[in-house]
Design a protein around this motif. Structure first.
Motif, mmCIF file in Angstrom:
data_model
loop_
_atom_site.group_PDB
_atom_site.id
_atom_site.type_symbol
_atom_site.label_atom_id
_atom_site.label_comp_id
_atom_site.label_asym_id
_atom_site.label_seq_id
_atom_site.Cartn_x
_atom_site.Cartn_y
_atom_site.Cartn_z
ATOM 1 N N PHE A 85 0.535 -1.187 -0.257
ATOM 2 C CA PHE A 85 -0.364 -0.177 0.115
ATOM 3 C C PHE A 85 0.864 1.307 -0.232
ATOM 4 N N ILE A 86 1.986 1.100 0.702
ATOM 5 C CA ILE A 86 3.167 2.565 0.957
ATOM 6 C C ILE A 86 3.411 2.332 -1.056
ATOM 7 N N VAL A 87 3.708 1.238 -1.390
ATOM 8 C CA VAL A 87 4.669 1.396 -3.145
ATOM 9 C C VAL A 87 3.233 1.418 -4.068
ATOM 10 N N PHE A 88 2.389 1.262 -3.509
ATOM 11 C CA PHE A 88 1.516 1.935 -4.672
ATOM 12 C C PHE A 88 0.586 3.104 -5.218
ATOM 13 N N ASN A 89 0.410 3.011 -3.215
ATOM 14 C CA ASN A 89 -0.404 4.242 -3.662
ATOM 15 C C ASN A 89 0.859 5.719 -3.907
ATOM 16 N N MET A 90 2.091 5.463 -4.079
ATOM 17 C CA MET A 90 3.243 6.672 -4.919
ATOM 18 C C MET A 90 2.884 6.901 -6.220
ATOM 19 N N SER A 91 1.611 5.822 -6.566
ATOM 20 C CA SER A 91 1.683 5.932 -8.317
ATOM 21 C C SER A 91 0.210 7.585 -8.135
ATOM 22 N N PHE A 92 0.013 7.375 -8.186
ATOM 23 C CA PHE A 92 -1.473 8.125 -7.798
ATOM 24 C C PHE A 92 -0.840 9.311 -7.957
ATOM 25 N N THR A 93 -0.105 9.896 -6.318
ATOM 26 C CA THR A 93 0.686 11.117 -6.131
ATOM 27 C C THR A 93 1.474 11.487 -6.987
ATOM 28 N N SER A 94 2.506 10.806 -8.158
ATOM 29 C CA SER A 94 3.237 10.806 -8.343
ATOM 30 C C SER A 94 2.766 11.372 -10.471
ATOM 31 N N PHE A 95 1.255 10.182 -10.311
ATOM 32 C CA PHE A 95 0.807 10.642 -11.664
ATOM 33 C C PHE A 95 -0.073 11.760 -11.336
ATOM 34 N N ASP A 96 -0.415 12.441 -10.521
ATOM 35 C CA ASP A 96 -1.719 13.661 -10.626
ATOM 36 C C ASP A 96 -0.304 14.766 -10.336
ATOM 37 N N GLY A 201 -5.915 -2.739 12.572
ATOM 38 C CA GLY A 201 -5.602 -3.491 11.391
ATOM 39 C C GLY A 201 -5.805 -2.873 9.677
ATOM 40 N N LEU A 202 -7.162 -2.323 9.192
ATOM 41 C CA LEU A 202 -7.616 -1.336 8.560
ATOM 42 C C LEU A 202 -7.080 0.324 8.829
ATOM 43 N N SER A 203 -6.586 0.397 10.140
ATOM 44 C CA SER A 203 -6.240 1.731 10.434
ATOM 45 C C SER A 203 -4.465 1.286 9.992
ATOM 46 N N TRP A 204 -3.983 0.207 10.005
ATOM 47 C CA TRP A 204 -2.492 0.361 9.155
ATOM 48 C C TRP A 204 -2.424 0.767 7.964
ATOM 49 N N VAL A 205 -3.369 -0.378 7.125
ATOM 50 C CA VAL A 205 -3.665 -0.026 5.860
ATOM 51 C C VAL A 205 -3.463 1.825 5.243
ATOM 52 N N THR A 206 -4.986 2.464 6.145
ATOM 53 C CA THR A 206 -4.915 3.493 5.315
ATOM 54 C C THR A 206 -3.988 4.630 6.241
ATOM 55 N N THR A 207 -3.138 4.225 6.928
ATOM 56 C CA THR A 207 -1.898 5.118 7.331
ATOM 57 C C THR A 207 -0.939 4.292 6.077
ATOM 58 N N ALA A 208 -0.590 3.364 5.427
ATOM 59 C CA ALA A 208 0.434 3.244 4.669
ATOM 60 C C ALA A 208 0.160 3.516 3.484
ATOM 61 N N GLY A 209 -1.285 3.957 2.973
ATOM 62 C CA GLY A 209 -1.449 4.705 1.885
ATOM 63 C C GLY A 209 -0.919 6.275 2.178
ATOM 64 N N THR A 210 -1.461 6.294 3.334
ATOM 65 C CA THR A 210 -1.479 7.994 3.246
ATOM 66 C C THR A 210 0.562 8.197 2.937
ATOM 67 N N VAL A 211 0.766 7.379 3.962
ATOM 68 C CA VAL A 211 2.609 7.580 3.425
ATOM 69 C C VAL A 211 3.071 7.763 2.129
ATOM 70 N N GLY A 212 2.704 6.606 1.524
ATOM 71 C CA GLY A 212 2.965 5.630 0.342
ATOM 72 C C GLY A 212 2.003 7.872 -0.767
ATOM 73 N N THR A 213 1.394 8.644 -0.380
ATOM 74 C CA THR A 213 1.511 9.407 -1.260
ATOM 75 C C THR A 213 1.497 10.763 -0.811
ATOM 76 N N SER A 214 2.540 10.385 0.575
ATOM 77 C CA SER A 214 3.603 11.915 1.013
ATOM 78 C C SER A 214 4.550 11.649 0.103
ATOM 79 N N ILE A 215 4.880 10.648 0.123
ATOM 80 C CA ILE A 215 5.910 9.967 -0.509
ATOM 81 C C ILE A 215 5.797 9.915 -1.722
#
Length: 258
Positions: A85-96, A201-215
């Motif tokens: 989720f960290i790496v996968f979410n990095m794709s969204f903001t890099s695309f934006d 567990g769901l909170s950790w997934v959300t947090t990982a996604g947020t970290v990924g978008t920032s990076i």
């Protein structure tokens, strides 16, 4: 933003308010309440006192809970999923960031919102389809499949980025797997952790996604400053491609646990 710099804030606020109200009104879909019946021992006179009830109930809860609950991060497969989720979410903001630079270089900034909306339209359609049916097979297998399809979609983003109409069509198609990927990640968490740890567990997934978008936005900004939008548009598929082996690693660990 072409209407007013802050006008775009009101649309999502209204959408969240209306959608949230509708969601919370769907009582038939809420999970059943689990009630634990606790029998309190009687006092010497045969009738339990209020203080005895409270003391014995507290002791029973402590005995039942035992040691400190196991951290969600210690369950097999959770850490690789968070990495996905960290790496996968990095794709969204890099695309934006990359598409923003692309539109700016073309002098078409007023149409940026419309271009980005195509991705969201595809994701919305994918959510409606995925949520209306149950797909057979392993959730991990679905995750790998969705990430692979999104990687291919991002490759076509790079190939079509100079033709915004064709790029919009590719965004809709690639967006079809975005919401299903997020939903599948939540389903995997449900499989990996016990019910009492699901919220964590769901909170950790959300947090990982947020970290990924920032990076992702930071990395894309650095790349764009050093090169061009065409190079920046390569980042989304590279990030998503890198998440596939992480998903495979999580799948392997989860199977070993079983």
């Amino acid at each position: 933003t072409s209407v007013h710099p802050v006008s775009q804030l009101f649309v999502p606020i209204m959408a969240c308010g209306i959608g949230g109200t509708v969601f919370f009104s769907l009582r038939s879909t809420q999970p059943p309440v689990i009630v634990e019946q606790v029998t309190v021992a009687a006092a010497d006179n045969g009738h339990p006192t209020p203080s005895d009830d409270a003391d014995q109930l507290t002791l029973r809860q402590l005995k039942r809970s035992g040691a400190k609950p196991k951290s969600v991060l210690l369950y097999a497969g959770v850490l690789p999923l968070l990495a996905v989720f960290i790496v996968f979410n990095m794709s969204f903001t890099s695309f934006d960031v990359s598409i923003t630079a692309t539109m700016k270089s073309m002098g078409l900034e007023p149409f940026l919102g419309l271009q980005l909306a195509m991705f969201a339209v595809g994701s919305c359609i994918g959510a409606l389809v995925f949520g209306s049916r149950k797909i057979k097979g392993s959730h991990w297998a679905h995750m790998v499949m969705f990430l692979s399809l999104l990687t291919v979609g991002y490759v076509f983003f790079r190939l079509t980025m100079d033709n915004l109409i064709l790029l919009g069509a590719m965004e809709i198609l690639a967006g079809l797997v975005v919401s299903p990927t997020f939903a599948t990640g939540n389903l995997i968490v449900k499989d990996l952790v016990p019910p009492e740890s699901l919220t964590e567990g769901l909170s950790w997934v959300t947090t990982a996604g947020t970290v990924g978008t920032s990076i992702g936005s930071s990395v894309a900004g650095i790349v764009l400053d050093a090169s061009s939008p065409h190079v920046g548009m390569m980042l989304p598929f590279l990030f998503t491609l890198a998440s596939v082996p992480l998903a495979l690693a999580g799948w392997t660990l989860a199977k070993r646990r079983v």
